[in-house]
Motif scaffolding. Sequence first.
Motif, PDB file in Angstrom:
ATOM      1  N   SER A  74      10.179 -35.006 -13.430  1.00 54.60           N
ATOM      2  CA  SER A  74      11.114 -36.179 -13.345  1.00 54.60           C
ATOM      3  C   SER A  74      12.478 -35.752 -13.361  1.00 54.60           C
ATOM      4  CB  SER A  74      10.607 -36.992 -14.413  1.00 54.60           C
ATOM      5  OG  SER A  74      11.058 -36.516 -15.665  1.00 54.60           O
ATOM      6  N   GLU A  75      13.420 -36.680 -13.177  1.00 55.63           N
ATOM      7  CA  GLU A  75      14.879 -36.616 -13.194  1.00 55.63           C
ATOM      8  C   GLU A  75      15.330 -36.093 -14.742  1.00 55.63           C
ATOM      9  OE1 GLU A  75      17.501 -37.123 -11.265  1.00 55.63           O
ATOM     10  OE2 GLU A  75      16.023 -37.445  -9.580  1.00 55.63           O
ATOM     11  N   GLU A  76      14.583 -36.478 -15.816  1.00 55.99           N
ATOM     12  CA  GLU A  76      14.961 -35.905 -17.036  1.00 55.99           C
ATOM     13  C   GLU A  76      14.505 -34.612 -17.111  1.00 55.99           C
ATOM     14  OE1 GLU A  76      13.093 -36.558 -21.725  1.00 55.99           O
ATOM     15  OE2 GLU A  76      12.618 -37.994 -20.166  1.00 55.99           O
ATOM     16  N   HIS A  77      13.628 -34.197 -16.394  1.00 56.46           N
ATOM     17  CA  HIS A  77      13.397 -32.452 -16.616  1.00 56.46           C
ATOM     18  C   HIS A  77      14.544 -31.833 -15.795  1.00 56.46           C
ATOM     19  CE1 HIS A  77       8.849 -33.776 -16.838  1.00 56.46           C
ATOM     20  NE2 HIS A  77       9.143 -32.772 -17.704  1.00 56.46           N
ATOM     21  N   LEU A  78      15.014 -32.527 -14.459  1.00 52.82           N
ATOM     22  CA  LEU A  78      15.928 -31.977 -13.899  1.00 52.82           C
ATOM     23  C   LEU A  78      17.418 -31.930 -14.507  1.00 52.82           C
ATOM     24  CD1 LEU A  78      16.901 -31.116 -10.983  1.00 52.82           C
ATOM     25  CD2 LEU A  78      17.383 -33.373 -10.214  1.00 52.82           C
ATOM     26  N   SER A  79      17.615 -33.047 -15.321  1.00 52.13           N
ATOM     27  CA  SER A  79      18.880 -33.145 -16.312  1.00 52.13           C
ATOM     28  C   SER A  79      18.764 -32.006 -17.254  1.00 52.13           C
ATOM     29  CB  SER A  79      18.780 -34.267 -16.980  1.00 52.13           C
ATOM     30  OG  SER A  79      19.868 -34.544 -17.623  1.00 52.13           O
ATOM     31  N   ILE A  80      17.677 -31.908 -17.985  1.00 49.37           N
ATOM     32  CA  ILE A  80      17.449 -30.905 -19.010  1.00 49.37           C
ATOM     33  C   ILE A  80      17.742 -29.319 -18.408  1.00 49.37           C
ATOM     34  CG2 ILE A  80      15.790 -29.772 -20.723  1.00 49.37           C
ATOM     35  CD1 ILE A  80      14.500 -32.640 -20.728  1.00 49.37           C
ATOM     36  N   LEU A  81      17.069 -29.303 -17.428  1.00 44.47           N
ATOM     37  CA  LEU A  81      17.248 -27.856 -16.568  1.00 44.47           C
ATOM     38  C   LEU A  81      18.523 -27.509 -16.327  1.00 44.47           C
ATOM     39  CD1 LEU A  81      14.278 -27.335 -14.183  1.00 44.47           C
ATOM     40  CD2 LEU A  81      14.867 -25.937 -16.191  1.00 44.47           C
ATOM     41  N   VAL A  86      18.885 -21.724 -18.386  1.00 45.00           N
ATOM     42  CA  VAL A  86      18.178 -20.996 -17.389  1.00 45.00           C
ATOM     43  C   VAL A  86      18.760 -20.930 -15.701  1.00 45.00           C
ATOM     44  CG1 VAL A  86      16.032 -21.292 -15.773  1.00 45.00           C
ATOM     45  CG2 VAL A  86      16.022 -21.971 -18.409  1.00 45.00           C
ATOM     46  N   ARG A  87      18.705 -19.732 -15.541  1.00 40.35           N
ATOM     47  CA  ARG A  87      19.404 -19.319 -14.146  1.00 40.35           C
ATOM     48  C   ARG A  87      18.352 -18.914 -13.106  1.00 40.35           C
ATOM     49  NH1 ARG A  87      21.784 -22.570 -15.343  1.00 40.35           N
ATOM     50  NH2 ARG A  87      23.495 -22.730 -16.203  1.00 40.35           N
ATOM     51  N   LEU A  88      17.098 -18.556 -13.628  1.00 38.86           N
ATOM     52  CA  LEU A  88      16.023 -18.116 -12.621  1.00 38.86           C
ATOM     53  C   LEU A  88      14.580 -18.648 -13.217  1.00 38.86           C
ATOM     54  CD1 LEU A  88      14.663 -16.447 -10.645  1.00 38.86           C
ATOM     55  CD2 LEU A  88      14.709 -14.398 -12.298  1.00 38.86           C
ATOM     56  N   ILE A  89      14.004 -19.608 -12.416  1.00 40.08           N
ATOM     57  CA  ILE A  89      12.715 -20.147 -12.776  1.00 40.08           C
ATOM     58  C   ILE A  89      11.744 -19.569 -11.938  1.00 40.08           C
ATOM     59  CG2 ILE A  89      11.387 -22.294 -12.692  1.00 40.08           C
ATOM     60  CD1 ILE A  89      14.024 -23.891 -12.942  1.00 40.08           C
ATOM     61  N   TYR A  90      10.621 -19.115 -12.662  1.00 35.65           N
ATOM     62  CA  TYR A  90       9.322 -18.650 -11.848  1.00 35.65           C
ATOM     63  C   TYR A  90       8.403 -19.593 -12.054  1.00 35.65           C
ATOM     64  CZ  TYR A  90      11.057 -13.637 -12.243  1.00 35.65           C
ATOM     65  OH  TYR A  90      11.782 -12.625 -12.239  1.00 35.65           O
ATOM     66  N   PHE A  91       8.134 -20.449 -10.820  1.00 42.37           N
ATOM     67  CA  PHE A  91       7.088 -21.529 -10.664  1.00 42.37           C
ATOM     68  C   PHE A  91       5.677 -20.752 -10.737  1.00 42.37           C
ATOM     69  CE2 PHE A  91      10.621 -24.020  -9.545  1.00 42.37           C
ATOM     70  CZ  PHE A  91      10.463 -25.343 -10.076  1.00 42.37           C
ATOM     71  N   ALA A  92       4.758 -21.017 -11.752  1.00 45.00           N
ATOM     72  CA  ALA A  92       3.768 -20.607 -12.004  1.00 45.00           C
ATOM     73  C   ALA A  92       2.566 -21.621 -12.043  1.00 45.00           C
ATOM     74  CB  ALA A  92       3.222 -19.667 -13.162  1.00 45.00           C
ATOM     75  N   ARG A 105       9.710 -29.231  -3.309  1.00 48.86           N
ATOM     76  CA  ARG A 105      10.265 -30.453  -3.740  1.00 48.86           C
ATOM     77  C   ARG A 105      11.047 -30.440  -5.031  1.00 48.86           C
ATOM     78  NH1 ARG A 105      10.484 -34.741  -7.195  1.00 48.86           N
ATOM     79  NH2 ARG A 105       9.027 -34.087  -8.633  1.00 48.86           N
ATOM     80  N   ILE A 106      10.793 -29.819  -5.993  1.00 50.31           N
ATOM     81  CA  ILE A 106      11.705 -29.264  -7.345  1.00 50.31           C
ATOM     82  C   ILE A 106      12.715 -28.305  -6.726  1.00 50.31           C
ATOM     83  CG2 ILE A 106      11.723 -28.282  -9.484  1.00 50.31           C
ATOM     84  CD1 ILE A 106       8.822 -29.193  -9.912  1.00 50.31           C
ATOM     85  N   ALA A 107      12.272 -27.227  -6.006  1.00 52.89           N
ATOM     86  CA  ALA A 107      13.284 -26.358  -5.545  1.00 52.89           C
ATOM     87  C   ALA A 107      14.427 -27.054  -4.911  1.00 52.89           C
ATOM     88  CB  ALA A 107      12.708 -25.275  -4.584  1.00 52.89           C
ATOM     89  N   HIS A 108      13.922 -28.046  -3.865  1.00 53.78           N
ATOM     90  CA  HIS A 108      14.964 -28.795  -3.240  1.00 53.78           C
ATOM     91  C   HIS A 108      15.877 -29.579  -4.044  1.00 53.78           C
ATOM     92  CE1 HIS A 108      16.559 -31.192   0.092  1.00 53.78           C
ATOM     93  NE2 HIS A 108      16.320 -32.170  -0.556  1.00 53.78           N
ATOM     94  N   THR A 156      16.031 -25.171   0.249  1.00 57.49           N
ATOM     95  CA  THR A 156      14.528 -25.389   0.848  1.00 57.49           C
ATOM     96  C   THR A 156      14.385 -26.497   1.928  1.00 57.49           C
ATOM     97  OG1 THR A 156      13.991 -26.750  -1.243  1.00 57.49           O
ATOM     98  CG2 THR A 156      13.728 -24.161  -1.255  1.00 57.49           C
ATOM     99  N   GLY A 157      15.557 -26.956   2.229  1.00 60.30           N
ATOM    100  CA  GLY A 157      15.320 -28.291   2.984  1.00 60.30           C
ATOM    101  C   GLY A 157      14.540 -28.027   4.552  1.00 60.30           C
TER     102      GLY A 157
END
Length: 162
Positions: A74-81, A86-92, A105-108, A156-157
């Motif tokens: 969500s937008e809340e997650h985006l704001s917290i990130l 964090v400068r590198l996220i590994y999506f697992a 979508r999140i990478a965008h 990623t657009g």
Amino acid sequence: MQRLQLYGRRITPKLTAHSAYHVHWHLDHKGFFNQKALFEFSELILCKSPVEALTWWCQGYTNVAAIMGFSGFSEEHLSILRSSLVRLIYFAFGTSRPELDEVYRIAHLLADSSIEVRLVLFPQGLDGNRFASTVSDPDKALSRVLKDALMLPERTGGNHDC
């Protein structure tokens, strides 16, 4: 103790055609499972559920957090990130089409931040928990898929619908 979210995973085969393997109960607060990791590490393994995160944690990866379901970002997650270290996220999340669509979508959404994004590719469409339970040395196998994670482009657009 106040419960903010609950998660359950069926450990037996589906009983009916519409039985869910993963069940998420969301209350008002979204946040992350193990949110403190976002403020302790510059690299983060982000999972779709607490069970996935605990799979990594049990192999020594304490720089792990989870959302409640791969479509729960969500937008809340985006704001917290954006306010985290964090400068590198590994999506697992896994490699099903809906999971991959959500990662893109999140990478965008993160494209204008200074956070690099990589995609952990588990073999045969498995998620982290199932993958770790199918190998003889989970630590070595998880280390390998992390090392081989696919770097996603900064933007990623383009032709991909996010």
